[in-house]
Design a protein around this motif. Structure first.
Motif, short mmCIF file in Angstrom:
data_model
loop_
_atom_site.label_atom_id
_atom_site.label_comp_id
_atom_site.label_asym_id
_atom_site.label_seq_id
_atom_site.Cartn_x
_atom_site.Cartn_y
_atom_site.Cartn_z
N HIS A 1 -14.51 3.49 15.24
CA HIS A 1 -13.35 3.23 14.40
C HIS A 1 -13.74 3.44 12.95
CE1 HIS A 1 -15.60 -0.54 14.82
NE2 HIS A 1 -15.10 -0.93 13.65
N ALA A 2 -12.75 3.40 12.07
CA ALA A 2 -13.00 3.66 10.65
C ALA A 2 -12.10 2.78 9.80
CB ALA A 2 -12.78 5.13 10.32
N ILE A 3 -12.56 2.51 8.58
CA ILE A 3 -11.73 1.77 7.63
C ILE A 3 -11.84 2.44 6.25
CG2 ILE A 3 -12.07 -0.42 8.83
CD1 ILE A 3 -13.75 -1.18 6.24
N GLN A 4 -10.86 2.11 5.41
CA GLN A 4 -10.86 2.52 4.02
C GLN A 4 -11.03 1.28 3.17
OE1 GLN A 4 -7.17 4.27 2.76
NE2 GLN A 4 -8.05 5.20 0.93
N LYS A 5 -12.04 1.29 2.30
CA LYS A 5 -12.32 0.14 1.45
C LYS A 5 -11.85 0.47 0.03
CE LYS A 5 -16.67 0.40 2.70
NZ LYS A 5 -18.11 0.14 2.88
N VAL A 6 -10.81 -0.24 -0.42
CA VAL A 6 -10.18 0.07 -1.70
C VAL A 6 -10.48 -1.03 -2.70
CG1 VAL A 6 -8.01 0.59 -2.86
CG2 VAL A 6 -8.33 1.25 -0.46
N PRO A 7 -11.11 -0.71 -3.83
CA PRO A 7 -11.44 -1.75 -4.81
C PRO A 7 -10.18 -2.29 -5.50
CG PRO A 7 -11.93 0.42 -5.71
CD PRO A 7 -11.55 0.63 -4.26
N LYS A 8 -10.29 -3.49 -6.03
CA LYS A 8 -9.17 -4.03 -6.77
C LYS A 8 -9.01 -3.25 -8.08
CE LYS A 8 -11.43 -7.68 -9.51
NZ LYS A 8 -11.49 -9.13 -9.79
N SER A 9 -7.84 -3.34 -8.66
CA SER A 9 -7.54 -2.59 -9.87
C SER A 9 -8.55 -2.91 -10.97
CB SER A 9 -6.13 -2.94 -10.35
OG SER A 9 -5.83 -2.26 -11.55
N ALA B 1 -11.92 -6.37 -3.04
CA ALA B 1 -11.50 -5.12 -2.39
C ALA B 1 -10.66 -5.41 -1.15
CB ALA B 1 -12.73 -4.30 -2.01
N GLN B 2 -9.85 -4.42 -0.77
CA GLN B 2 -9.05 -4.49 0.45
C GLN B 2 -9.63 -3.55 1.49
OE1 GLN B 2 -5.03 -3.52 -0.91
NE2 GLN B 2 -4.42 -5.62 -0.47
N TYR B 3 -9.59 -3.96 2.76
CA TYR B 3 -10.05 -3.13 3.86
C TYR B 3 -8.84 -2.74 4.71
CZ TYR B 3 -14.78 -4.85 2.78
OH TYR B 3 -15.96 -5.14 2.15
#
Length: 279
Positions: A188-196, A207-209
Motif C-alpha cells: 500500500h502507499a500513502i501521501q504525507k503532506v506537511p502543514k502549511s 503533517a497529514q497522511y
C-alpha cells in the motif's frame, strides 16, 4: 512454540497501535510473541527464534549501542528481520550514493564527511542539511543559501557525516510519497503532506497522511529500487517526491519504518505472511 520478540524502545514498551495488530496474527500461526525494548540489557535475545525490528525509534541517538546490538545477530541462530547486514547498511544515509551509482534517481545530493565549502552550494537557492544517521527530521534544517555564512555552515556540519540537498518546492504542496513493500511485493502507499508553512512530513509536526494510489509506472520504479537496495528485505518503504523530472528517491526505510496500517485493511496479514515466508 517458536518465539518472536518485537523490538521497540522504552517510550513505547507496549508497541504502537499498528504493531499491536501483528501480535494476534503471529499467535494464530503458532508463535509466542512479546514486545522487548531493544537496549534492555536484561533481555536474552538468543532465547528467541525471531527478533522483528519495529519501533526502535531512538536508535539514531545511540548509534554505537545500536550497531553493537545489531551486530550480535550476525551468524546467530536468532533470525533478525530485516537482516543485520541490511540494517547496518541502511542506518547510514550514504547508501543513497551507491543507489545513485546504480541508476536510481535520487534528489541531487552532496555527501560530506569533511568541511563543506559554501561556494559549492550556490548553485541552489535553498538547501536542506541533514545528518547521515538520523530519523524523523532530527537535526534536519533548511537554509537560504544567500543568507548562509561559512561560519554557520561549519557549525552545523562540524562533526559527523552530512547530506546537503536542494529544497524541493514540491514538498510544500504535494509532500512525500511512501510505498510499502512486504517480501518484495507492493502492499500500500500513502501521501504525507506537511502543514502549511512547514516542510516536515511527520505527524508530530502537523503533517497529514492520506491514502495514495501509485500509477503503474511509479510502482515499477519503486519495485526496481527495492530490487536494487534490498532484494532480500522482508519489509521496505520507498520514500520520495514526484517532481517535474519524475520520481526522486529520498530514502529507503528498511529498519523501523511506520507501516501505516490504518490505510490498509490487509496490510498486517501481508506483513506477517512476508515474515513467515522467510523462515
Amino acid at each position: 512454540m517458536p518465539k518472536i520478540a518485537i523490538a521497540t524502545y522504552d517510550k513505547l514498551p507496549d508497541l504502537t497501535f499498528n504493531d499491536q495488530l501483528l501480535i494476534p496474527i503471529f499467535r494464530e500461526n503458532g508463535y509466542t510473541v512479546s514486545p522487548e525494548i531493544w537496549d534492555n540489557s536484561e533481555v536474552d535475545w538468543s532465547s528467541f527464534d525471531i527478533v522483528l525490528i519495529r519501533s526502535t525509534w531512538d536508535y539514531y541517538l545511540k548509534p554505537v549501542e545500536f550497531k553493537n546490538w545489531i551486530t550480535q545477530f550476525i551468524n546467530s541462530k536468532t533470525r533478525l528481520i530485516n537482516s543485520a547486514e541490511m540494517v547496518l547498511k541502511n542506518s547510514h544515509k550514504f547508501y543513497l550514493k551507491e543507489l545513485a551509482n546504480k541508476g536510481v534517481s535520487i534528489i541531487p545530493t552532496i555527501f560530506s564527511s569533511e568541511k563543506i565549502e559554501l561556494e559549492k552550494l550556490k548553485m541552489w537557492e535553498k538547501i536542506v542539511i541533514k545528518p547521515a544517521v538520523s530519523a524523523g527530521s532530527h537535526e534536519t534544517e533548511i537554509f537560504e543559501v544567500n543568507m548562509l555564512t561559512q561560519e554557520v555552515l561549519d557549525n552545523k556540519t562540524r562533526t559527523g557525516d552530512w547530506l546537503v540537498q536542494p529544497f524541493l518546492e514540491e514538498i510544500k504542496d504535494a509532500g512525500e510519497i511512501s510505498m510499502l513493500f512486504f517480501g518484495g511485493n507492493f502492499s500500500h502507499a500513502i501521501q504525507k503532506v506537511p502543514k502549511s508553512g512547514d516542510f516536515r512530513v511527520q505527524k508530530q509536526f502537523g503533517a497529514q497522511y492520506l491514502k495514495f494510489e501509485p500509477s503503474t509506472m511509479l510502482l515499477s520504479i519503486a519495485k526496481n529500487i527495492v530490487e536494487i537496495a534490498g532484494k532480500e528485505s522482508v519489509y521496505a518503504r520507498i520514500d520520495g517526491v514526484i517532481t517535474q523530472n519524475g520520481f526522486l528517491l529520498m530514502e529507503v526505510e528498511m529498519i523501523e519504518p511506520d507501516l501505516f496500517f490504518e490505510h490498509t485493511l490487509d496490510g498486517p496479514n501481508r506483513f506477517v505472511e512476508a515474515v513467515l515466508k522467510e523462515l
